[in-house]
Design an enzyme around this catalytic site. Structure first.
Site, mmCIF file in Angstrom:
data_model
loop_
_atom_site.group_PDB
_atom_site.id
_atom_site.type_symbol
_atom_site.label_atom_id
_atom_site.label_comp_id
_atom_site.label_asym_id
_atom_site.label_seq_id
_atom_site.Cartn_x
_atom_site.Cartn_y
_atom_site.Cartn_z
ATOM 1 N N ASP A 190 -2.293 -15.174 -0.262
ATOM 2 C CA ASP A 190 -3.393 -15.293 0.707
ATOM 3 C C ASP A 190 -4.445 -16.316 0.288
ATOM 4 O O ASP A 190 -5.375 -16.585 1.050
ATOM 5 C CB ASP A 190 -4.017 -13.925 1.027
ATOM 6 C CG ASP A 190 -4.725 -13.299 -0.170
ATOM 7 O OD1 ASP A 190 -5.000 -14.005 -1.170
ATOM 8 O OD2 ASP A 190 -5.014 -12.092 -0.102
ATOM 9 N N ASP A 248 2.431 -6.161 -5.782
ATOM 10 C CA ASP A 248 2.618 -7.218 -4.802
ATOM 11 C C ASP A 248 2.440 -8.525 -5.584
ATOM 12 O O ASP A 248 1.342 -8.821 -6.069
ATOM 13 C CB ASP A 248 1.564 -7.061 -3.689
ATOM 14 C CG ASP A 248 1.969 -7.748 -2.398
ATOM 15 O OD1 ASP A 248 3.076 -8.305 -2.323
ATOM 16 O OD2 ASP A 248 1.151 -7.714 -1.450
#
Ligand SMILES: *[C@@H]1O[C@H](CO)[C@@H](O)[C@H](O)[C@H]1NC(C)=O
Length: 205
Positions: free
Chosen positions: A44, A150
């Protein structure tokens, strides 16, 4: 292979594809005497929940983008449910593939180890609810794992360098400095000292 064998192989392959193959068992899930975790990958570009980036622009540091770094599920990230500067910020985990994978992944060869630094949170909100919504009362995610990582894929280090597709792993907390010496893709303690949370009381290492 004869026809029956071939059909059985197809059915087995289909079942493996739909359900995944888990090497880890028990509550909590273990393999080779070590606790297990599920993994995914993401990118991100932001500084993340340990402040590993420019505070004004919210852009992550280059090392955070391109090294072995990870976000951890909320319950593992901080036992008091903190969203920012959790107690696991800057902690390193040695992840080893088991050869298993839950249903959202595909086969990844067993026995590959890399040491990742935790620099972000996988929050227990959509779209992470299948993976990162563990709580004290519900300690496993949808696939049965108490812990989820993650993995940062900012330079495709997970999908193209490692070719990991959401593998099941075992994890072990290890010393970042030693791991960095062995593999410079593991961030160093000096890297972590750039992060906002290395200077806050809670995330200080
Ligand atoms: C990570 O775990 C593997 C498998 O147990 C081991 O061979 C390796 O030495 C470990 N690496 C570190 C840095 O602890």
């Amino acid at each position: 292979m004869n026809l029956i064998g071939y059909l059985c192989f197809c059915v087995f392959t289909l079942a493996a594809f739909v359900q995944g193959v888990q090497k880890c068992h028990g509550t909590p899930k273990m393999y080779n005497g070590k606790p297990c975790a599920s993994t995914t990958n993401y990118h991100d570009g932001m500084q993340g929940a340990c402040g590993c980036g420019d505070d004004k622009s919210d852009k992550q540091f280059d090392w955070s983008k391109s090294s072995w770094t990870a976000a951890a599920n909320q319950h593992f990230f901080d036992s008091h449910n903190k969203h920012w500067c959790g107690e696991k910020c800057g902690v390193c985990v040695n992840l080893t593939t088991t050869g298993g994978f839950p249903s959202d992944g595909s086969h990844t060869a067993e026995g590959q180890s890399h040491v990742f630094m935790i620099v972000d949170l996988c929050p227990d909100v959509a779209p992470n609810l299948d993976w990162c919504a563990q709580t004290a009362a519900h300690p496993a995610n949808k696939f049965g794992y108490a812990v989820h990582f993650d993995l940062e894929n900012g330079v495709h280090q997970i999908t193209q360098t490692l070719h990991w597709d959401n593998p099941e792993v075992t994890y072990e907390i290890v010393d970042c400095a030693h791991a960095h010496q062995a593999d410079h893709k593991t961030p160093s303690p000096t890297n972590y000292h750039q992060c906002v949370c290395s200077h806050s009381a809670h995330g200080k290492k």
